[in-house]
Write an enzyme that holds these catalytic residues in place. Sequence first.
Site, mmCIF file in Angstrom:
data_model
loop_
_atom_site.group_PDB
_atom_site.id
_atom_site.type_symbol
_atom_site.label_atom_id
_atom_site.label_comp_id
_atom_site.label_asym_id
_atom_site.label_seq_id
_atom_site.Cartn_x
_atom_site.Cartn_y
_atom_site.Cartn_z
ATOM 1 N N HIS A 135 6.085 -4.739 12.184
ATOM 2 C CA HIS A 135 5.460 -3.416 12.098
ATOM 3 C C HIS A 135 5.264 -2.824 13.500
ATOM 4 O O HIS A 135 4.184 -2.348 13.863
ATOM 5 C CB HIS A 135 4.118 -3.499 11.353
ATOM 6 C CG HIS A 135 3.691 -2.187 10.769
ATOM 7 N ND1 HIS A 135 2.782 -1.364 11.389
ATOM 8 C CD2 HIS A 135 4.070 -1.536 9.653
ATOM 9 C CE1 HIS A 135 2.596 -0.280 10.658
ATOM 10 N NE2 HIS A 135 3.375 -0.349 9.593
ATOM 11 N N ASP A 164 -0.328 -3.500 6.053
ATOM 12 C CA ASP A 164 -0.954 -3.204 7.331
ATOM 13 C C ASP A 164 -2.423 -3.587 7.271
ATOM 14 O O ASP A 164 -3.063 -3.453 6.233
ATOM 15 C CB ASP A 164 -0.866 -1.708 7.617
ATOM 16 C CG ASP A 164 0.567 -1.223 7.785
ATOM 17 O OD1 ASP A 164 1.490 -2.018 7.802
ATOM 18 O OD2 ASP A 164 0.742 0.009 7.862
ATOM 19 N N HIS A 171 1.311 3.898 1.981
ATOM 20 C CA HIS A 171 1.812 4.666 3.115
ATOM 21 C C HIS A 171 3.336 4.662 3.012
ATOM 22 O O HIS A 171 3.955 3.646 2.668
ATOM 23 C CB HIS A 171 1.345 4.072 4.452
ATOM 24 C CG HIS A 171 -0.051 4.513 4.816
ATOM 25 N ND1 HIS A 171 -0.861 3.814 5.671
ATOM 26 C CD2 HIS A 171 -0.757 5.616 4.427
ATOM 27 C CE1 HIS A 171 -2.023 4.465 5.795
ATOM 28 N NE2 HIS A 171 -1.975 5.554 5.055
ATOM 29 N N ASP A 175 5.895 4.465 4.821
ATOM 30 C CA ASP A 175 6.793 3.510 5.465
ATOM 31 C C ASP A 175 6.836 2.166 4.740
ATOM 32 O O ASP A 175 7.611 1.290 5.126
ATOM 33 C CB ASP A 175 6.418 3.326 6.949
ATOM 34 C CG ASP A 175 4.955 2.949 7.167
ATOM 35 O OD1 ASP A 175 4.096 3.437 6.414
ATOM 36 O OD2 ASP A 175 4.670 2.178 8.089
ATOM 37 N N HIS A 203 0.844 -1.200 0.000
ATOM 38 C CA HIS A 203 0.000 0.000 0.000
ATOM 39 C C HIS A 203 0.873 1.243 0.000
ATOM 40 O O HIS A 203 2.086 1.162 0.169
ATOM 41 C CB HIS A 203 -0.980 -0.008 1.181
ATOM 42 C CG HIS A 203 -0.346 0.123 2.544
ATOM 43 N ND1 HIS A 203 0.547 -0.799 3.046
ATOM 44 C CD2 HIS A 203 -0.493 1.073 3.514
ATOM 45 C CE1 HIS A 203 0.914 -0.433 4.272
ATOM 46 N NE2 HIS A 203 0.305 0.701 4.569
ATOM 47 N N HIS A 228 -7.231 -1.420 5.580
ATOM 48 C CA HIS A 228 -6.425 -0.387 6.205
ATOM 49 C C HIS A 228 -6.965 0.973 5.764
ATOM 50 O O HIS A 228 -7.948 1.045 5.058
ATOM 51 C CB HIS A 228 -4.952 -0.592 5.801
ATOM 52 C CG HIS A 228 -3.989 0.184 6.646
ATOM 53 N ND1 HIS A 228 -4.057 0.224 8.006
ATOM 54 C CD2 HIS A 228 -2.919 0.966 6.313
ATOM 55 C CE1 HIS A 228 -3.097 0.994 8.484
ATOM 56 N NE2 HIS A 228 -2.392 1.464 7.475
#
Lengths: 308, 308
Positions: A273, A215, A67, A69, A65, A145
């Site tokens: 994570h 996530d 994001h 990080d 995804h 998420h």
Amino acid sequence: LIDLPFELTILGSSSAIPAYGRHHSTQHLRVGNKNYLIDCGEAAQNQLQRFKLKPQRIDAIFISHLHGDHYLGLVGLLSSMHLLGRKRKLDLFGPLGLGNVITLHLKYSDTVLRYPLDFHPLDVETQVQIYEDKYVTVKTIPLKHRVPCTGFLFREKQIEPRLRKQRLPANLSIEQIRKLKKGEDLVNPQGDILYKNRELTMPPRKSRSYAYCSDTVYLPENARLLKSVDILYHEATFMTEKELRASHTLHATAGQAAELAKKAKVNKLLLGHFSARYKDLSPLLREASGIFKNVYLAEEGQVFMPDE
Amino acid sequence: LIDLPFELTILGSSSAIPAYGRHHSTQHLRVGNKNYLIDCGEAAQNQLQRFKLKPQRIDAIFISHLHGDHYLGLVGLLSSMHLLGRKRKLDLFGPLGLGNVITLHLKYSDTVLRYPLDFHPLDVETQVQIYEDKYVTVKTIPLKHRVPCTGFLFREKQIEPRLRKQRLPANLSIEQIRKLKKGEDLVNPQGDILYKNRELTMPPRKSRSYAYCSDTVYLPENARLLKSVDILYHEATFMTEKELRASHTLHATAGQAAELAKKAKVNKLLLGHFSARYKDLSPLLREASGIFKNVYLAEEGQVFMPDE
């Protein structure tokens, strides 16, 4: 006649804010002589170097995804592959927007990649097979998420029968060994059976599998898709005491990761994570191991393999 | 009564491909209680942590150009500032396209920054002043590279006279000390001079300055703009034996950096932006020091200050 490698190397498992020297989510999976990168957090290329993994050997990259990080190391890695002279195709899987991010970076840096980058935008609503090569298939795992997000399920295919080394006649040709591995009997030119396949082979070992889920909020319904996988990596951003915060931010706890592992009867669970609030990670391990025994912290530099 | 700090910390000085544990171009400059970041290579936020520098204290970030090794750590750093609860304004200077890169990342990660990010797109054709605060002014330095690129010249302003501690009367008020620092005499309520300013103060020390020049081909004409700066950081991607390659790729050699330092009569020269071809950097230092004596390798973790 050596078994193929199936090695997962953790290059980072920090959540959004890196802390205590921990890096963002990046993993390297080797199956046979194929190499995959799963997510590509900032400094992924530095971490690959640090743990002696060669960027140019990577065949495909899978981004869960958008994001930061989980993908902010990608453009730097793609650029370095280019500068190091890569000519070989690279497959890239990720959300549609990832293509736009890369295009914009290449435009401003006035770069035309010297190698084919085959971008495969992901539709993440249902489980679909997105990749296949000589060794594995990769299917998506629907996650939930704050932005569209998908997990990845790697499963070995084409497992050959194992040779019974003790019983093998000394002078078999490579051709005859190939036939045995395909499950065929050995015959002479006249077609008479010399050796039955099952005399010289054992049943193939179980197809190995690895599932990456990060996530996501806790999704017990995913137990079905994760049924009996050898290794499950599941995000465990928080401890159970922060379960409300976890569900609010669409993350999971160490306890929930363990519940899912138990429900899906996986062999081994890896927690990752980790929130920057935890300097010492052992409480997360303790919490999960109260629910599911075979559990480990996915700390960077560690290598995990399916149990024999 | 302590002198203000003026400290440059090197967080990375590798050129395009990071190598031998060296990171991409990132520098932290502290002047007084203001903190600036100059370029922001991948893993800048990790490097800030490593060297105990606080992201939230950064007041302004200056990006030289849009090659990945100079800015791919920016989005991650901006996100972490957001997640850590920053509310305070951040000034950002860089090429126009940088704004689009950030906007795209924020869109896909569904993030609205909680602090004001004041982006100031740079026009890099001529030298202009782009920033001013209590302690410094920052001017651009025109550079020539494959994409639009600018250097940055930090110069201290408003230097106060220094107090002659030995001669100060014991019972001066804070107000009286302020007056002395402004260059005023001390008078009594009737307006009679109690102490002449020059009895109690020494002339202010010289305004300190720092110039950052990366990436660029050798531009001897910049000697004028760099005249007598305290510290000059100049890219030295190659050794002189690769001078053709340097000019072809619009980079400079260690020898050229030293020639410029000599021509501009700077006080101290820092070499950086090292090619991955050099594991041992001492030959670059040797080459430069044959031309200009006061020269150092800008290796990460090192702190440089103007000489007293």
